[in-house]
Design a protein around this motif. Structure first.
Motif, PDB file in Angstrom:
ATOM      1  N   VAL A 198       0.830  -1.203   0.000  1.00  0.00           N
ATOM      2  CA  VAL A 198       0.000   0.000   0.000  1.00  0.00           C
ATOM      3  C   VAL A 198       0.866   1.256   0.000  1.00  0.00           C
ATOM      4  N   HIS A 199       1.986   1.207   0.732  1.00  0.00           N
ATOM      5  CA  HIS A 199       2.871   2.370   0.859  1.00  0.00           C
ATOM      6  C   HIS A 199       4.300   1.963   0.475  1.00  0.00           C
ATOM      7  N   PRO A 200       4.577   1.745  -0.800  1.00  0.00           N
ATOM      8  CA  PRO A 200       5.894   1.241  -1.222  1.00  0.00           C
ATOM      9  C   PRO A 200       7.052   2.183  -0.894  1.00  0.00           C
ATOM     10  N   ARG A 201       6.829   3.493  -0.917  1.00  0.00           N
ATOM     11  CA  ARG A 201       7.930   4.426  -0.644  1.00  0.00           C
ATOM     12  C   ARG A 201       8.350   4.389   0.823  1.00  0.00           C
ATOM     13  N   ALA A 202       7.492   3.843   1.688  1.00  0.00           N
ATOM     14  CA  ALA A 202       7.807   3.781   3.118  1.00  0.00           C
ATOM     15  C   ALA A 202       9.011   2.890   3.406  1.00  0.00           C
ATOM     16  N   LYS A 203       9.396   2.052   2.430  1.00  0.00           N
ATOM     17  CA  LYS A 203      10.599   1.227   2.605  1.00  0.00           C
ATOM     18  C   LYS A 203      11.823   2.083   2.889  1.00  0.00           C
ATOM     19  N   HIS A 204      11.824   3.302   2.397  1.00  0.00           N
ATOM     20  CA  HIS A 204      12.995   4.171   2.533  1.00  0.00           C
ATOM     21  C   HIS A 204      12.836   5.193   3.661  1.00  0.00           C
TER      22      HIS A 204
END
Length: 252
Positions: free
Chosen positions: A224-230
């Motif tokens: 749902v929030h792929p950018r949260a990996k970084h």
């Protein structure tokens, strides 16, 4: 110093130093021992009779407490409340009257909380210049001293957070500067610069919590929030102890 490096100062700056060298940088700063001279550090310490002091000073004034319980406990409290309501308004066919139970027959709902439940005070105002009414906790301002580097600044509000066990606040930013002061215990703060906003997925601007992150950083859903990996790549953490203060600029 890196662009977003958070520093710790072991001294308290003067007002002109803060306004000319610290505040314009828009970077958090930890002031070690900044509020050690507050009477609150001693008087509010739960290991030093602080809870008794607070109870005597504030008395039975009403405050809003945040409660975190299991859903089953919440349902139990709802059932208790309905039972009290039903007992208070009994419809007797022979009488057109209502009967109210005695006050001492109503149990304290907090007595039903299970082990592991969380109850805490969140943002209870000591002073708020936007509010005309006096805060029930305003008397506690006698135990607080404005740090000298803020003596020339206008303080719009002062709020109290207090809990009885470890708790976590949701990730958010404030649209104004903050000075977070720890009076008792310790607090770890995770800080992201405004430039990391895209990794934290702010809530919709149309909602009531538009300054909060939509990401559960404890158990993130990267689908749902792929950018949260970084997100954690841009985070810096600081640990505050009793007497320390943290300057948090607007947007962090």
């Amino acid at each position: 110093m890196e662009k977003w490096a958070i520093t710790r100062l072991h001294r308290i700056p003067l007002a002109n130093e803060f306004s000319s060298q610290i505040e314009p940088c828009n970077v958090p700063v930890v002031f070690d021992g900044c509020v050690c001279d507050w009477p609150a550090v001693n008087k509010w310490n739960p290991n030093n009779g602080g809870l008794d002091h607070l109870e005597v000073r504030v008395g039975s004034s009403m405050v809003e407490a945040m409660i975190r319980v299991s859903f089953s406990s919440f349902i139990h409290l709802c059932k208790k409340s309905r039972q009290i309501h039903n007992d208070a308004f009994v419809d007797k066919s022979s009488q057109d009257t209502c009967h109210t139970p005695k006050i001492d027959s109503i149990e304290d709902p907090l007595s039903n909380l299970e082990d592991g439940s969380q109850i805490y005070l969140a943002q209870v105002p000591l002073i708020n210049k936007d509010e005309k009414r006096e805060s029930p906790l305003g008397v506690l301002l006698e135990d607080i001293i404005t740090p000298r580097f803020l003596e020339t600044n206008a303080i719009s509000s002062s709020n109290l957070w207090m809990n009885i066990t470890q708790s976590r606040s949701s990730t958010h930013y404030d649209p104004h500067h903050n000075l977070l002061c720890v009076v008792a215990g310790c607090k770890q703060v995770a800080l992201w610069p405004p430039s990391a906003t895209e990794f934290l997925y702010p809530m919709s601007v149309c909602g009531e919590a538009s300054n909060h992150s939509a990401v559960d950083l404890v158990q993130p859903n990267f689908k749902v929030h792929p950018r949260a990996k970084h997100a954690w790549d841009h985070c810096q953490k600081v640990l505050l102890h009793a007497g320390d203060a943290l300057f948090i600029p607007e947007g962090w």
